[in-house]
Scaffold this active site. Structure first.
Site, PDB file in Angstrom:
ATOM      1  CB  THR A 263      40.999  48.817  43.379  1.00  0.00           C
ATOM      2  OG1 THR A 263      39.907  49.511  42.766  1.00  0.00           O
ATOM      3  CG2 THR A 263      41.230  47.494  42.680  1.00  0.00           C
TER       4      THR A 263
ATOM      5  CG  ASP B 108      45.184  51.103  33.490  1.00  0.00           C
ATOM      6  OD1 ASP B 108      46.073  50.721  32.710  1.00  0.00           O
ATOM      7  OD2 ASP B 108      44.791  50.410  34.443  1.00  0.00           O
TER       8      ASP B 108
ATOM      9  CB  SER C 217      46.280  49.718  38.299  1.00  0.00           C
ATOM     10  OG  SER C 217      45.791  49.567  37.005  1.00  0.00           O
TER      11      SER C 217
ATOM     12  CB  ALA D 261      32.526  47.325  30.726  1.00  0.00           C
ATOM     13  CG  ASN D 262      37.705  47.889  33.668  1.00  0.00           C
ATOM     14  OD1 ASN D 262      38.297  47.104  32.924  1.00  0.00           O
ATOM     15  ND2 ASN D 262      37.610  47.686  34.980  1.00  0.00           N
TER      16      ASN D 262
ATOM     17  CG  ASP E 161      48.783  48.991  35.826  1.00  0.00           C
ATOM     18  OD1 ASP E 161      47.771  49.399  35.217  1.00  0.00           O
ATOM     19  OD2 ASP E 161      48.769  47.963  36.532  1.00  0.00           O
TER      20      ASP E 161
HETATM   21  C1  G16 Z   1      41.672  46.365  38.816  1.00  0.00           C
HETATM   22  C2  G16 Z   1      41.361  44.955  38.393  1.00  0.00           C
HETATM   23  C3  G16 Z   1      40.182  44.942  37.450  1.00  0.00           C
HETATM   24  C4  G16 Z   1      38.999  45.659  38.082  1.00  0.00           C
HETATM   25  C5  G16 Z   1      39.405  47.044  38.588  1.00  0.00           C
HETATM   26  C6  G16 Z   1      38.321  47.689  39.426  1.00  0.00           C
HETATM   27  O1  G16 Z   1      42.022  47.109  37.691  1.00  0.00           O
HETATM   28  O2  G16 Z   1      42.497  44.392  37.781  1.00  0.00           O
HETATM   29  O3  G16 Z   1      39.857  43.609  37.176  1.00  0.00           O
HETATM   30  O4  G16 Z   1      37.962  45.804  37.180  1.00  0.00           O
HETATM   31  O5  G16 Z   1      40.547  46.944  39.419  1.00  0.00           O
HETATM   32  O6  G16 Z   1      38.043  46.844  40.511  1.00  0.00           O
HETATM   33  P1  G16 Z   1      37.084  47.253  41.682  1.00  0.00           P
HETATM   34  O7  G16 Z   1      35.790  47.638  41.033  1.00  0.00           O
HETATM   35  O8  G16 Z   1      36.978  46.049  42.551  1.00  0.00           O
HETATM   36  O9  G16 Z   1      37.700  48.454  42.354  1.00  0.00           O
HETATM   37  P2  G16 Z   1      43.343  47.992  37.665  1.00  0.00           P
HETATM   38  O10 G16 Z   1      43.453  48.456  36.262  1.00  0.00           O
HETATM   39  O11 G16 Z   1      43.148  49.101  38.669  1.00  0.00           O
HETATM   40  O12 G16 Z   1      44.419  47.010  38.077  1.00  0.00           O
END
Ligand code: G16
Length: 545
Positions: free
Chosen positions: A504, A280, A68, A375-376, A282
């Site tokens: 992530t 973003d 992502s 919010a993102n 994906d």
């Molecule tokens: C993923 C999750 C989102 C989360 C983001 C950041 O987004 O699907 O729910 O807000 O990661 O998460 P973290 O703050 O735990 O790193 P994406 O778009 O990268 O799949």
């Protein structure tokens, strides 16, 4: 049980996807994510796990290969449950155990999971696979397929897909086609039909409502939007930027960059008051923005998207004469002004959950209509089956004006991807609402004023030393950290701050808001220093702005 699995074949194939010794990974906010070169064994094993989950649920399971918003060198994988939802928490634990088992323990872990979950190994299994455009994704998805086949599962490889498209496919396949056709054309047609029907009703049809600039983060969103564009071009013309023809994925562009840096992406020329948005990597997140006449940048994030959507849905319900319960679900990152506006002006109940779509989605299911957005820019709206039926009936039975509103709501329901947050679907929903209401991007932005805020990342040796409570708004460990944050927050007006380990990326995230940008920046910096000192910071000390 033992005899039902071809353990010899599993051992043989597993050796071809060997786990690097000592590597430990966690099924995080959205599956496993790390450098692509460390993921081959995880992919193979998630292929195995998807087969077990499919046998257990007697349903199709999805596997998406993507990281992502992460940089191009990273990759990741997540499993999609039968109704297009994120994998159930108990299976996330199995995923972590399986991914971390050393070669010689893998069989035992597989058998353990099968026994604990009472998996009938005689049952057929079917897995669908999708991947993003990262250079590493094709090979990694082949490793998933190896895992699926060695356990005797059937599969369909959709190849390149946005993450929400894979969620959609899984949902369609497990609901006997009631949700839609499980093909890429099925997806394009379902959404575009609803969108075109909606925009036909719009009295505001000037060019300003019909064109949009889209930054595709150099990712899969560009490919899929190009394929789809002619299906909805009657209602909207899109101009694509960062379409992957030259730049790097997510680099200086895309929804995560725009949201966290609060500035426009590179590679997009913006005239004043032009409506622009970013996906973003994906295409499961979207944020909007514009430059005003003075050249100031204005970000319209997930909170304002949720506000636009929930107010529109509320208005339609009033017109139809239905009183249904609408709830909005946010996370700790939601801007304080958005929460206040939703609760006090719109009189909509607002709930806060931990970060991660799985948490928000789950909460949103408790309402007749649940709108959830981080919010993102990650979010969607969910409609209960009872609501969908009621609206369908109203669209046939009611008189004139009411019927028109019910018909609109019916199309809006079709336009949302109810399996997952989806940048393409959300974009079309937003564009339809703006056209129907005759709202300009500035008018939308003016619903409320965001409190100035800042997000930072801090590097620490082990981010797991930070644990949180109260939907991640308070730190429990390390000792003294929350007290330090409390003292810092007291120094500023209208201020709030929290820290949490990312699920992530290998960082601690810091969020601060206050009455001025300067204060928000200072507060975020001071909190970063506290994290660095109390939670084992590594590398360079955080520097001010
Ligand atoms: C993923 C999750 C989102 C989360 C983001 C950041 O987004 O699907 O729910 O807000 O990661 O998460 P973290 O703050 O735990 O790193 P994406 O778009 O990268 O799949």
């Amino acid at each position: 049980h033992l005899l039902d699995m071809d353990l010899g074949a599993i051992t043989k194939y597993s050796a071809l996807h060997a786990k690097p010794n000592g590597l430990i990974l966690q099924y995080g906010t959205a599956g496993f994510r790390t450098k692509a070169e460390h993921l081959d064994h995880v992919m193979f094993r998630m292929g195995l796990l998807a087969v077990l989950r499919s046998k257990q649920t007697k349903s199709t399971i999805g596997v998406m290969v993507t990281a992502s918003h992460n940089p191009e060198e990273d990759n990741g994988v997540k499993l999609v449950d039968p109704l297009g939802e994120m994998l159930a928490p108990s299976w996330e634990e199995h995923a972590t155990c399986l991914a971390n088992a050393e070669e010689q323990d893998m069989q035992r872990v597989l058998i353990d999971i099968s026994e604990k979950e009472a998996v009938n190994l005689q049952q057929d299994a079917f897995v669908v696979i999708g991947r993003d455009t990262r250079p590493s994704s094709e090979k990694l998805s082949q490793s998933v397929i190896d895992g699926v086949t060695v356990l005797g599962g059937q599969f369909h490889d959709y190849g390149l897909l946005t993450t929400p498209q894979l969620h959609y496919m899984v949902y369609c396949r497990n609901t006997g086609g009631r949700y839609g056709k499980a093909t890429i054309e099925g997806y394009y047609q379902k959404l575009s039909k609803a969108f075109v029907e909606l925009t036909k009703q719009a009295s505001c049809s000037g060019d300003e409502y019909r064109s949009l600039k889209v930054d595709c983060a150099n990712g899969i969103g560009a490919l899929k939007l190009r394929e789809m564009e002619h299906y909805f071009s009657q209602g909207l013309s899109v101009q694509l930027f960062n379409d992957g023809s030259k730049g790097k994925l997510n680099h200086l562009c895309g929804a995560d960059f725009v949201k966290s840096h609060q500035k426009p992406p590179q590679g997009m020329e913006i005239k004043s008051n032009e409506r622009c948005c970013s996906f973003d990597g994906d295409a499961d997140r979207i944020v909007y923005y514009y430059h005003d006449a003075d050249g100031h940048f204005h970000l319209i994030d997930g909170d304002k998207i949720a506000t636009l959507i929930s107010s529109f849905l509320k208005e339609l319900l009033v017109e139809i004469g239905e009183s249904l319960n609408i709830g909005v679900v946010q996370t700790a990152y939601a801007n304080g002004s958005s929460t206040r506006y939703l609760e006090e002006v719109m009189k909509v109940p607002v709930y806060c959950t931990k970060t991660g779509v799985k948490h928000l989605h789950h909460k949103a299911q408790e309402f007749d209509i649940g709108v959830y957005f981080e919010a993102n820019g990650h979010g969607t709206a969910l409609f209960s089956t009872a609501v969908e039926m009621k609206i369908k009936q109203s669209a046939e039975q009611l008189e004139d004006k009411k019927r028109k509103a019910a018909k609109m709501l019916e199309n809006i329901i079709d336009l949302f991807n109810q399996a997952a947050g989806d940048a393409i679907s959300d974009m079309l929903v937003i564009e339809a609402i703006l056209a129907l209401k005759g709202l300009t991007v500035q008018q939308w932005d003016a619903l409320y004023t965001d409190l100035p805020n800042r997000q930072l990342k801090v590097q620490v040796a082990d981010r797991r030393v930070i644990t949180t409570t109260n939907a991640e708004r308070q730190a429990v460990t390390p000792p003294g950290l929350q007290e330090a944050i409390n003292d810092l927050v007291k120094k500023y007006k209208l201020s709030r701050a929290f820290v949490r380990p990312s699920g992530t990326e290998d960082v601690v995230r810091v969020y601060a808001e206050a009455d001025s940008q300067e204060s928000a920046d200072h507060l975020a910096h001071e909190v970063s220093l506290a994290v660095f000192q109390l939670a084992g910071g590594i590398g360079e000390r955080p520097q001010p702005g």
